[in-house]
Design an enzyme around this catalytic site. Structure first.
Site, PDB file in Angstrom:
ATOM      1  N   CYS A  86       0.656  -1.082  -0.011  1.00 58.93           N
ATOM      2  CA  CYS A  86       0.123   0.049  -0.028  1.00 58.93           C
ATOM      3  C   CYS A  86       0.865   1.188  -0.267  1.00 58.93           C
ATOM      4  O   CYS A  86       1.554   1.685  -1.018  1.00 58.93           O
ATOM      5  CB  CYS A  86      -0.847  -0.112   1.254  1.00 58.93           C
ATOM      6  SG  CYS A  86      -2.428   0.935   0.831  1.00 58.93           S
ATOM      7  N   HIS A 194      -3.399  -5.829   1.047  1.00 56.41           N
ATOM      8  CA  HIS A 194      -2.686  -5.900   2.315  1.00 56.41           C
ATOM      9  C   HIS A 194      -2.826  -7.614   2.708  1.00 56.41           C
ATOM     10  O   HIS A 194      -3.674  -8.147   3.220  1.00 56.41           O
ATOM     11  CB  HIS A 194      -3.565  -5.279   3.270  1.00 56.41           C
ATOM     12  CG  HIS A 194      -3.278  -3.961   3.296  1.00 56.41           C
ATOM     13  ND1 HIS A 194      -2.251  -3.210   4.060  1.00 56.41           N
ATOM     14  CD2 HIS A 194      -3.827  -2.653   2.634  1.00 56.41           C
ATOM     15  CE1 HIS A 194      -2.552  -1.892   3.898  1.00 56.41           C
ATOM     16  NE2 HIS A 194      -3.463  -1.597   2.941  1.00 56.41           N
ATOM     17  N   GLU A 196      -0.851  -8.930   4.779  1.00 56.53           N
ATOM     18  CA  GLU A 196      -0.574  -9.143   6.272  1.00 56.53           C
ATOM     19  C   GLU A 196      -1.956  -9.084   7.148  1.00 56.53           C
ATOM     20  O   GLU A 196      -1.992  -9.495   8.062  1.00 56.53           O
ATOM     21  CB  GLU A 196       0.236  -7.950   6.833  1.00 56.53           C
ATOM     22  CG  GLU A 196      -0.247  -6.607   7.090  1.00 56.53           C
ATOM     23  CD  GLU A 196      -0.458  -5.781   5.845  1.00 56.53           C
ATOM     24  OE1 GLU A 196      -0.836  -4.453   5.848  1.00 56.53           O
ATOM     25  OE2 GLU A 196      -0.260  -6.359   4.706  1.00 56.53           O
TER      26      GLU A 196
END
Length: 228
Positions: A86, A194, A196
């Protein structure tokens, strides 16, 4: 293996990255301040999402000038893995480690939702644990994720197989639905979604875990991919 999780003023996904590495992958990680000047002792660098310097001027435009970025550039040029997610992707383009730019979303507003991606190239340090053509679900949360580059650069991305992930639908106006790209050497990846935030089934999806497992597989095997 030891991961550096960079922290800039305005970063807000650094703790998620730390959790993914330490608590889920059971590897070592440490937060590294934007004021640091060395990445000695680290095997990989992770640049988190957020709003570094409040996105002043342009997303990532000021972060690229932080002291730590000199070390990041050297780390990348040495062929070591660097992942920008990002805002991290935006910082990598501003720093010249990845081609192109991230423009405001075509919708001109912030988008926060889960999207479907396709794995375009699984012969990279970041995607080798996925099947080529596989579809995965990852969250996005950005206002400036619309990937753009000139026609010559776009042709090179395709020719060199640098497009790692694409959106399966037109999410934000990105050229060719690009969601993530590598540098030509294959050791730097920038992606807007994302991974994660998708490493545990408990939270809805573990589809992002493959990104981190791919990095670890390459580091532990000592085998590099994608032109290295």
């Amino acid at each position: 293996m030891k991961f550096a999780v960079l922290v800039f003023p305005g970063s807000n996904c650094d703790a998620d990255l730390y959790h993914a590495i330490v608590d889920v992958c059971h590897e070592e990680a440490a937060y590294v301040s934007y004021t640091a000047t060395s990445l000695a002792g680290f095997d990989a660098v992770l640049i988190p999402g957020g709003f570094s310097y409040d996105d002043y001027l342009r997303s990532g435009a000021i972060a690229k000038l932080a002291p730590i970025m000199t070390a990041v550039v050297a780390f990348a040029k040495a062929g070591k893995p660097v992942l920008g997610i990002c805002n991290g992707f935006q910082i990598l383009t501003e720093a010249g480690l990845l081609p192109g730019a991230l423009l405001p979303n075509r919708q001109t507003h912030f988008i926060c939702e889960t999207v479907t991606l396709q794995v375009e190239n699984n012969d990279t340090r970041f995607t080798n644990q996925y099947a080529k053509g596989a579809t995965i679900a990852l969250p996005i949360a950005h206002g400036e994720g619309n990937y753009y580059c000139d026609p010559e650069t776009l042709a090179q991305l395709h020719a060199n197989h640098q497009i790692a992930f694409t959106y399966t639908t037109d999410v934000n106006g990105s050229l060719d639905n690009i969601a993530g790209i590598t540098n030509e050497a294959g050791n730097v990846l920038g992606m807007m979604p994302h991974p994660e935030r998708a490493v545990e089934v408990l939270l809805g999806s573990a589809d992002g875990l493959g990104v981190f497992q791919s990095i670890l597989t390459t580091l532990k095997s000592g085998v590099v991919t994608h032109g290295e």
